[in-house]
Design an enzyme around this catalytic site. Structure first.
Site, PDB file in Angstrom:
ATOM      1  N   CYS A  53      68.289  14.761  28.157  1.00 30.25           N
ATOM      2  CA  CYS A  53      66.869  14.420  28.238  1.00 30.25           C
ATOM      3  C   CYS A  53      66.164  14.902  26.973  1.00 30.25           C
ATOM      4  CB  CYS A  53      66.275  15.096  29.479  1.00 30.25           C
ATOM      5  SG  CYS A  53      64.500  14.915  29.655  1.00 30.25           S
ATOM      6  N   HIS A  54      65.042  14.262  26.638  1.00 29.81           N
ATOM      7  CA  HIS A  54      64.295  14.652  25.437  1.00 29.81           C
ATOM      8  C   HIS A  54      63.818  16.104  25.501  1.00 29.81           C
ATOM      9  CE1 HIS A  54      63.980  11.139  22.809  1.00 29.81           C
ATOM     10  NE2 HIS A  54      64.060  10.408  23.905  1.00 29.81           N
ATOM     11  N   THR A  55      63.635  16.638  26.702  1.00 26.73           N
ATOM     12  CA  THR A  55      63.202  18.034  26.811  1.00 26.73           C
ATOM     13  C   THR A  55      64.265  18.980  26.273  1.00 26.73           C
ATOM     14  OG1 THR A  55      61.914  17.455  28.773  1.00 26.73           O
ATOM     15  CG2 THR A  55      62.293  19.786  28.390  1.00 26.73           C
ATOM     16  N   HIS A  75      69.228  20.041  32.120  1.00 26.14           N
ATOM     17  CA  HIS A  75      68.475  20.135  33.378  1.00 26.14           C
ATOM     18  C   HIS A  75      68.502  18.822  34.172  1.00 26.14           C
ATOM     19  CE1 HIS A  75      65.667  18.341  30.553  1.00 26.14           C
ATOM     20  NE2 HIS A  75      64.946  17.904  31.573  1.00 26.14           N
ATOM     21  N   GLU A  76      69.388  17.910  33.792  1.00 27.50           N
ATOM     22  CA  GLU A  76      69.493  16.636  34.510  1.00 27.50           C
ATOM     23  C   GLU A  76      70.968  16.437  34.835  1.00 27.50           C
ATOM     24  OE1 GLU A  76      66.658  13.323  33.362  1.00 27.50           O
ATOM     25  OE2 GLU A  76      68.554  12.357  32.895  1.00 27.50           O
ATOM     26  N   CYS A 105      59.990  26.072  47.573  1.00 26.93           N
ATOM     27  CA  CYS A 105      60.355  27.104  48.549  1.00 26.93           C
ATOM     28  C   CYS A 105      59.649  26.901  49.889  1.00 26.93           C
ATOM     29  CB  CYS A 105      60.027  28.497  48.005  1.00 26.93           C
ATOM     30  SG  CYS A 105      58.238  28.861  47.917  1.00 26.93           S
ATOM     31  N   CYS A 108      55.460  29.822  49.123  1.00 26.88           N
ATOM     32  CA  CYS A 108      54.558  30.467  48.166  1.00 26.88           C
ATOM     33  C   CYS A 108      53.161  29.840  48.235  1.00 26.88           C
ATOM     34  CB  CYS A 108      55.114  30.355  46.745  1.00 26.88           C
ATOM     35  SG  CYS A 108      55.061  28.677  46.052  1.00 26.88           S
ATOM     36  N   CYS A 111      53.245  26.076  47.163  1.00 29.57           N
ATOM     37  CA  CYS A 111      53.836  25.167  48.154  1.00 29.57           C
ATOM     38  C   CYS A 111      52.950  25.044  49.394  1.00 29.57           C
ATOM     39  CB  CYS A 111      55.232  25.649  48.554  1.00 29.57           C
ATOM     40  SG  CYS A 111      56.478  25.469  47.248  1.00 29.57           S
ATOM     41  N   CYS A 119      55.904  25.173  42.219  1.00 27.96           N
ATOM     42  CA  CYS A 119      56.358  26.248  43.105  1.00 27.96           C
ATOM     43  C   CYS A 119      56.416  27.542  42.303  1.00 27.96           C
ATOM     44  CB  CYS A 119      57.742  25.908  43.672  1.00 27.96           C
ATOM     45  SG  CYS A 119      58.513  27.230  44.640  1.00 27.96           S
ATOM     46  N   ARG A 123      59.505  30.903  39.312  1.00 25.50           N
ATOM     47  CA  ARG A 123      59.049  30.482  37.984  1.00 25.50           C
ATOM     48  C   ARG A 123      59.046  31.620  36.963  1.00 25.50           C
ATOM     49  NH1 ARG A 123      58.565  29.185  33.760  1.00 25.50           N
ATOM     50  NH2 ARG A 123      57.193  27.704  32.718  1.00 25.50           N
ATOM     51  N   CYS A 185      65.391  14.573  36.581  1.00 24.95           N
ATOM     52  CA  CYS A 185      64.224  14.688  35.698  1.00 24.95           C
ATOM     53  C   CYS A 185      63.583  13.337  35.407  1.00 24.95           C
ATOM     54  CB  CYS A 185      64.577  15.393  34.387  1.00 24.95           C
ATOM     55  SG  CYS A 185      63.135  15.635  33.303  1.00 24.95           S
ATOM     56  N   ARG A 381      69.700   6.791  28.467  1.00 23.20           N
ATOM     57  CA  ARG A 381      70.347   7.982  28.986  1.00 23.20           C
ATOM     58  C   ARG A 381      71.836   7.932  28.678  1.00 23.20           C
ATOM     59  NH1 ARG A 381      66.281  10.426  29.085  1.00 23.20           N
ATOM     60  NH2 ARG A 381      65.427  11.685  30.789  1.00 23.20           N
TER      61      ARG A 381
END
Length: 390
Positions: A53-55, A75-76, A105, A108, A111, A119, A123, A185, A381
């Protein structure tokens, strides 16, 4: 606590391969790493497929204020639970899962507000590259003994990773893991920006800035929502074919209108502006254009792209005083562990695309080549096979 073979023996450290980012703007290095057993509230996942991913490129490029090095990016992805730590009840060894950078979760302040998909449960730790239970990493480079930071709470550029239970979405086992990894993502973000954040209604008009995976997913979401006019905006005319295939009614290249702001062009095209716009690039100047191409009185612009550290957005306050709305979205407003399985169901019911976004199928060893393709704009992708499912 069980291991992947169903015995009662506690999970042991696993030796596997992972791509380590040692410093910004340098190729990743393939290393043998030791992945520690999952602790309380943690899940160790065998990664079967991972996408780029670009991130990931954004962080590797040194543009991420939270970017930590050395780290394992990614992360994907999709995979299978190998073992679980104490107290984990929502998944078990053998379950098919999608690691999610956006946790859920359901306990919190965030949420429980029911106002956001953000969430706060983990974090603080995911932003610091560690796990909540002991504020430590689960990754160690075998050769040097050096600890490696986690990334976005997922670190999927590895054959095995450890994630928090609240970041692990269990999905149906008959779903194609290669395709559904994209729901970690990009595709989810684009669809959700339209359906959850903007809540686009039938008959609306829209402009989508940036025709990469996220932009195309926005277009797909707009088609499902019944938008009557969808304008794709990109400076690379080669992307217009995909834009039209996904559902654009027309495409515009700002380079064809040099000397004139693209927002003026779109306002003129649409008799006052579009109802909704989506910025899928992460460019603060484009964000301004996206806002200002919206219709006075009710137009909404959704910021999806992540700008470089220190960048600021700007517009004349009058743009907002006269009724335009500027919004942002993370993961398209989807509540990960609840909504990702539903998106998988929609894919299995042939309601949404996934395989069409995959332009390159590669092997785990080819990750740096995949980064090159991404930078050259030659892929939507690239999905890499990490570990066999069986």
């Amino acid at each position: 606590m069980s291991d992947s073979n169903g015995s009662n023996a506690p999970p042991q450290p696993i030796e596997c391969r992972a791509w380590v980012a040692y410093e910004p703007k340098k190729p990743l290095k393939l290393e043998t790493v030791i992945v520690d057993p999952p602790q309380k509230g943690e899940v160790r996942v065998k990664i079967c497929y991972m996408a780029l991913c670009h991130t990931d490129a954004y962080t590797l490029g040194g543009l991420d204020p939270e970017g930590l090095f050395p780290s394992i990016l990614g992360h994907e992805a999709s995979g299978i639970v190998e073992s679980v730590g104490e107290g984990v009840t929502s998944v078990k060894p053998g379950d098919h899962v999608i690691p999610c950078y956006q946790a859920f979760c359901d306990a919190c302040k965030f949420c429980l507000s029911r106002k956001t998909n953000l969430c706060g449960s983990v974090r603080q730790w995911t932003g610091s590259g560690v796990m909540k239970n002991d504020s430590q990493s689960r990754f160690t480079v075998k050769e040097t003994g050096k600890k490696i930071y986690h990334f976005m709470g997922t670190s999927t550029f590895a054959e095995y990773t450890v994630v928090h239970e609240v970041s692990c979405a269990k999905i149906r086992e008959d779903a194609d893991l290669e395709s559904v990894c994209l729901l970690g993502c990009g595709v989810s973000t684009g669809l959700g920006a339209v359906w959850n954040t903007a809540k686009v209604e039938s008959g609306a008009t829209a402009a989508v800035f940036g025709l990469g995976t996220v932009g195309l997913a926005c277009i797909e979401g707009l088609v499902h929502a019944g938008a009557k006019r969808i304008i794709g905006v990109d400076i690379d005319a080669k992307k217009f074919e995909a834009g039209m295939k996904w559902g654009c009614t027309e495409c515009v290249n700002p380079m064809d209108h040099e000397g004139r702001p693209i927002q003026e062009v779109i306002v003129e095209m649409t008799d006052g502006g579009v109802d909704y716009s989506f910025e899928c690039i992460g460019n603060v100047e484009v964000m301004r254009s996206a806002l200002e191409c919206c219709h006075k009185g009710w137009g909404e612009s959704i910021i999806i792209g992540v700008a470089a550290s220190g960048q600021m957005i700007q517009t004349r306050p009058f743009q907002l005083v006269t009724g335009r709305v500027w919004k942002g979205t993370a993961f398209g407003g989807f509540k990960s562990r609840v909504d990702v399985p539903k998106l998988v169901d929609r894919y299995m019911n042939k309601e949404i695309k996934l395989r069409d976004y995959i332009t390159h199928q590669m092997q785990f060893e080819d990750l740096n080549k995949a980064f090159d393709l991404l930078h050259e704009g030659k892929c939507l992708r690239a999905v890499l096979k990490a570990m066999p499912e069986k």
